[in-house]
Design an enzyme around this catalytic site. Structure first.
Site, PDB file in Angstrom:
ATOM      1  N   LYS A  72       0.817  -1.213   0.000  1.00 24.71           N
ATOM      2  CA  LYS A  72       0.000   0.000   0.000  1.00 24.71           C
ATOM      3  C   LYS A  72       0.853   1.266   0.000  1.00 24.71           C
ATOM      4  O   LYS A  72       0.627   2.176  -0.808  1.00 24.71           O
ATOM      5  CB  LYS A  72      -0.943  -0.035   1.210  1.00 24.71           C
ATOM      6  CG  LYS A  72      -1.804   1.190   1.390  1.00 24.71           C
ATOM      7  CD  LYS A  72      -3.020   0.885   2.250  1.00 24.71           C
ATOM      8  CE  LYS A  72      -2.656   0.139   3.512  1.00 24.71           C
ATOM      9  NZ  LYS A  72      -1.807   0.903   4.418  1.00 24.71           N
ATOM     10  N   THR A  74       3.982   1.600  -0.824  1.00 19.35           N
ATOM     11  CA  THR A  74       4.708   1.629  -2.099  1.00 19.35           C
ATOM     12  C   THR A  74       3.827   2.195  -3.205  1.00 19.35           C
ATOM     13  O   THR A  74       4.276   3.008  -4.031  1.00 19.35           O
ATOM     14  CB  THR A  74       5.181   0.213  -2.466  1.00 19.35           C
ATOM     15  OG1 THR A  74       6.035  -0.279  -1.423  1.00 19.35           O
ATOM     16  CG2 THR A  74       5.934   0.204  -3.779  1.00 19.35           C
ATOM     17  N   ARG A  95       1.966   8.501   7.002  1.00 19.18           N
ATOM     18  CA  ARG A  95       2.234   8.439   8.439  1.00 19.18           C
ATOM     19  C   ARG A  95       3.718   8.199   8.686  1.00 19.18           C
ATOM     20  O   ARG A  95       4.434   7.681   7.826  1.00 19.18           O
ATOM     21  CB  ARG A  95       1.445   7.297   9.080  1.00 19.18           C
ATOM     22  CG  ARG A  95      -0.061   7.491   9.054  1.00 19.18           C
ATOM     23  CD  ARG A  95      -0.773   6.276   9.608  1.00 19.18           C
ATOM     24  NE  ARG A  95      -0.530   5.096   8.792  1.00 19.18           N
ATOM     25  CZ  ARG A  95      -0.708   3.847   9.193  1.00 19.18           C
ATOM     26  NH1 ARG A  95      -1.095   3.596  10.421  1.00 19.18           N
ATOM     27  NH2 ARG A  95      -0.488   2.843   8.379  1.00 19.18           N
ATOM     28  N   LYS A 106       7.504  -6.312  10.772  1.00 12.70           N
ATOM     29  CA  LYS A 106       7.297  -5.651   9.492  1.00 12.70           C
ATOM     30  C   LYS A 106       8.563  -5.066   8.885  1.00 12.70           C
ATOM     31  O   LYS A 106       8.756  -5.067   7.676  1.00 12.70           O
ATOM     32  CB  LYS A 106       6.257  -4.543   9.686  1.00 12.70           C
ATOM     33  CG  LYS A 106       5.801  -3.873   8.400  1.00 12.70           C
ATOM     34  CD  LYS A 106       4.707  -2.856   8.721  1.00 12.70           C
ATOM     35  CE  LYS A 106       4.250  -2.129   7.472  1.00 12.70           C
ATOM     36  NZ  LYS A 106       3.219  -1.121   7.770  1.00 12.70           N
ATOM     37  N   ALA A 274      -3.726   1.528  12.895  1.00 17.19           N
ATOM     38  CA  ALA A 274      -5.121   1.439  12.454  1.00 17.19           C
ATOM     39  C   ALA A 274      -5.871   0.290  13.108  1.00 17.19           C
ATOM     40  O   ALA A 274      -7.095   0.243  13.036  1.00 17.19           O
ATOM     41  CB  ALA A 274      -5.189   1.300  10.940  1.00 17.19           C
ATOM     42  N   PHE A 302      -3.582  -0.587   7.222  1.00 15.08           N
ATOM     43  CA  PHE A 302      -4.156  -1.924   7.065  1.00 15.08           C
ATOM     44  C   PHE A 302      -5.240  -1.941   5.988  1.00 15.08           C
ATOM     45  O   PHE A 302      -5.198  -1.167   5.035  1.00 15.08           O
ATOM     46  CB  PHE A 302      -4.653  -2.464   8.399  1.00 15.08           C
ATOM     47  CG  PHE A 302      -3.557  -2.691   9.401  1.00 15.08           C
ATOM     48  CD1 PHE A 302      -2.447  -3.462   9.090  1.00 15.08           C
ATOM     49  CD2 PHE A 302      -3.594  -2.092  10.653  1.00 15.08           C
ATOM     50  CE1 PHE A 302      -1.420  -3.668   9.996  1.00 15.08           C
ATOM     51  CE2 PHE A 302      -2.572  -2.291  11.572  1.00 15.08           C
ATOM     52  CZ  PHE A 302      -1.486  -3.074  11.242  1.00 15.08           C
ATOM     53  N   PHE A 383       3.611  -8.669  -9.421  1.00 21.41           N
ATOM     54  CA  PHE A 383       4.671  -9.606  -9.065  1.00 21.41           C
ATOM     55  C   PHE A 383       5.069 -10.395 -10.317  1.00 21.41           C
ATOM     56  O   PHE A 383       4.221 -10.660 -11.176  1.00 21.41           O
ATOM     57  CB  PHE A 383       4.207 -10.578  -7.970  1.00 21.41           C
ATOM     58  CG  PHE A 383       4.320 -10.035  -6.574  1.00 21.41           C
ATOM     59  CD1 PHE A 383       5.341 -10.444  -5.734  1.00 21.41           C
ATOM     60  CD2 PHE A 383       3.405  -9.113  -6.098  1.00 21.41           C
ATOM     61  CE1 PHE A 383       5.449  -9.946  -4.455  1.00 21.41           C
ATOM     62  CE2 PHE A 383       3.508  -8.601  -4.816  1.00 21.41           C
ATOM     63  CZ  PHE A 383       4.536  -9.022  -3.995  1.00 21.41           C
ATOM     64  N   TRP A 411       6.966  -0.570  -7.816  1.00 20.08           N
ATOM     65  CA  TRP A 411       8.069  -1.150  -7.047  1.00 20.08           C
ATOM     66  C   TRP A 411       9.276  -1.390  -7.945  1.00 20.08           C
ATOM     67  O   TRP A 411      10.401  -1.052  -7.583  1.00 20.08           O
ATOM     68  CB  TRP A 411       7.626  -2.463  -6.392  1.00 20.08           C
ATOM     69  CG  TRP A 411       8.679  -3.081  -5.513  1.00 20.08           C
ATOM     70  CD1 TRP A 411       8.877  -2.851  -4.188  1.00 20.08           C
ATOM     71  CD2 TRP A 411       9.670  -4.043  -5.902  1.00 20.08           C
ATOM     72  NE1 TRP A 411       9.942  -3.593  -3.715  1.00 20.08           N
ATOM     73  CE2 TRP A 411      10.450  -4.330  -4.755  1.00 20.08           C
ATOM     74  CE3 TRP A 411       9.983  -4.673  -7.114  1.00 20.08           C
ATOM     75  CZ2 TRP A 411      11.503  -5.242  -4.778  1.00 20.08           C
ATOM     76  CZ3 TRP A 411      11.052  -5.573  -7.135  1.00 20.08           C
ATOM     77  CH2 TRP A 411      11.793  -5.842  -5.975  1.00 20.08           C
TER      78      TRP A 411
END
Length: 558
Positions: A72, A74, A95, A106, A274, A302, A383, A411
């Site tokens: 998200k 990214t 954030r 993470k 969140a 999230f 991907f 990405w």
């Protein structure tokens, strides 16, 4: 581009522009910026009070997260770069990362690949000291509270009914429940206590939902720290604490300006989780960005059932913001995981698992489009293992709901991989008809608001309340807090409060264990399932792979 390089290596190989140059792109002069070295600065919003908030807000959210990853942040960064590339004056508003996840499961949270905000090491670690200021303000209030009790307790605070906890920006399960004040009388009054992670502190929420210093101080004063023996609330104002707390937070209230890898401006400020808080960056940051750009790309933490719901029902209601469009991020891999496929098998083509997992995405789309009345687009984070048939299945199912699907490769390719998404976002923002509305009306009771979220957003059947929760809800209604929005504290891994129920579960009840008013932030926190306000570290923390060389170069951050 060398897509096999780690995020931190890509970031460290990028030559950054001086932050004053980034500010100039926004029309900010040296008087408006407070420099933190060459590549970070704070923006003084008081210089922008005469500007009109013209920017259209684009919210980026995601499907229910899985260990497969969604991307998200990214997508936010890459979309911002892509929109600038196609000629749209755009700022991303994010954030600040918490040290807890950085050193926990993470890792870093500044985007990834060729869609990052930099300097990523600074952003992920101490940054400009905002979290330290928030922690200090939180713990000052705790110290003033316990000192008041030690010095005679003129407010008649019941030591067994204190709701305020200390905080630290770290995953440390050992501090969830403690006993302090032990030893001689001079050491304080012995009592049970505990810590929350800084991003779960009400101070974080207050800072993120306050509009200026005067509003901040008033909101701080309203914080309830406990109750008297007669069951009356005691506030930070009763302890005369808000002035000193606001002094600690004076600079932390100012949004932080950094840049993307492609030298576009990014504002990063505030960082409530969140799953236990409201999951959005600050109102001040978003409105500052709206003053400075035509488009503001922001995210909510999230999945859309958590961050997006709170962004729309809490932040937008508080700040008077109406998003122009929503981007829902998904990956084929994550959808197959929602369909029951093991993480080790996600590289395999499996249309059956994908079709079984797709309802998770479709439910999030329905919520954004039908409940909140906002136009949306699905961004599939690309991907190498994605199969054409799998991508076509996602496209067909989403188009049945009237929503387009765009493949995003930010990405691996930066802005070039996000141009198609950028064009679709601009189209939605400029031509789609939004009919923005909240999931519930402010005049409903707290129980009705909780049930509205559970039934409309989660797809659950109903709500069950513990005896403690029922008692607290009745008390909050008596005290006049029934008009506040609700902030659901729930697992991020499922629409339900059971993290093992993937996909789109139905027929479940949400169990509410407790509720607590965050009177300063202006919402009521509803605790469900086993969600905790102080996470713990995993068996192998990310911290084990982080190091610094003799030359001062940080490695292993992500």
């Amino acid at each position: 581009m060398g897509t096999y390089l780690s995020d931190i290596v890509i970031a460290q190989q990028t030559k950054l522009e001086n932050i004053e140059v980034i500010g100039e792109k926004l029309g900010l002069n040296r008087d408006t910026l407070e420099l933190y070295g060459n590549f970070k600065a704070k923006i003084d919003p008081s210089h922008l009070i005469d500007k009109k908030e013209k920017g259209k807000v684009i919210l980026v959210t995601a499907i229910t997260p899985t260990p497969a990853g969604e991307g998200k942040t990214t997508t936010v960064v890459g979309l911002g770069d892509a929109m600038n590339k196609i000629g749209k004056n755009t700022i991303v508003a994010l954030r600040e990362p918490s040290l807890g996840p950085v050193f926990g499961v993470k890792g870093g949270a500044a985007g990834g690949g060729y869609a990052q905000v930099v300097p990523m090491e600074d952003i992920n670690l101490h940054f400009t000291g905002d979290f330290h200021a928030i922690g200090a303000a939180n713990n000052l209030l705790a110290a003033l509270l316990d000192n008041h009790i030690h010095q005679g307790n003129n407010l008649d605070i019941d030591v067994n009914r204190i709701t305020w906890k200390r905080c630290v920006d770290m995953n440390d399960r050992q501090l969830r429940n403690i006993v302090d004040g032990l030893g001689a009388k001079a050491n304080g009054v012995p009592r049970e206590d505990g810590f929350e992670i800084t991003v779960a502190s009400e101070i974080m929420a207050v800072l993120c939902l306050s509009t200026d210093l005067a509003d901040l101080k008033a909101n701080l004063g309203r914080i309830i720290i406990g109750y008297t023996r007669l069951d009356e609330p005691v506030t930070a104002h009763d302890l005369q604490a808000e002035g000193a707390m606001a002094a600690l937070l004076k600079d932390a209230m100012k949004p932080n300006l950094v840049q993307t890898l492609e030298h576009n401006p990014a504002i990063i400020h505030g960082g409530p989780f969140a799953n236990i808080a409201h999951g959005c960056n600050s109102v001040v940051a978003t409105k500052t960005a709206m003053n400075l750009a035509d488009y503001v790309i922001t995210e909510a933490g999230f999945g859309a059932d958590l961050g997006a719901e709170k962004f729309l029902d809490i932040k937008c209601r508080k700040a008077g913001i109406e998003p122009a469009a929503v981007v829902i991020v998904a990956t084929v891999r994550a959808l197959k995981m929602h369909g029951g496929l093991a993480k080790s098998d996600l590289n395999d083509i499996n249309l059956a698992a994908l079709e079984k997992g797709l309802p998770n995405l479709l439910k999030h789309i329905e919520n954004i489009n039908d409940v909140f009345g906002l136009p949306s687009v699905v961004a599939i984070n690309k991907f190498p293992t994605d199969d054409a048939l799998e991508l076509e299945l996602v496209k067909v199912k989403c188009q049945e709901l009237g929503v387009n699907v765009v493949l995003s490769d930010v990405w691996g390719s930066g802005s070039a991989g996000g141009e198609e998404l950028a064009k679709e976002v601009v189209r939605l923002a400029e031509t789609a008809e939004a009919d923005f509305r909240y999931a519930y009306d402010a005049t409903l009771s707290l129980e009705e608001k909780i049930e509205a979220v559970v039934q409309k957003i989660y797809g659950g059947s109903g709500v069950s309340y513990s005896k403690v929760a029922k008692r607290e809800l009745a008390k909050l209604a008596r005290l006049g807090f029934g008009n506040l929005p609700v902030c659901m504290a729930k697992t991020q891994y499922s629409f339900s409060d059971d993290p093992t129920l993937l996909g789109r579960p139905s027929g479940f009840d949400i169990e509410v264990s407790n509720v607590k008013v965050s009177a300063g932030a202006g919402f009521v926190v509803v605790y469900t399932g086993a969600v905790m306000t102080m996470p713990g570290l995993p068996k192998v923390p990310a911290a084990n792979n982080i190091d610094v060389t003799a030359e001062g170069v940080i490695t292993g951050l992500f």
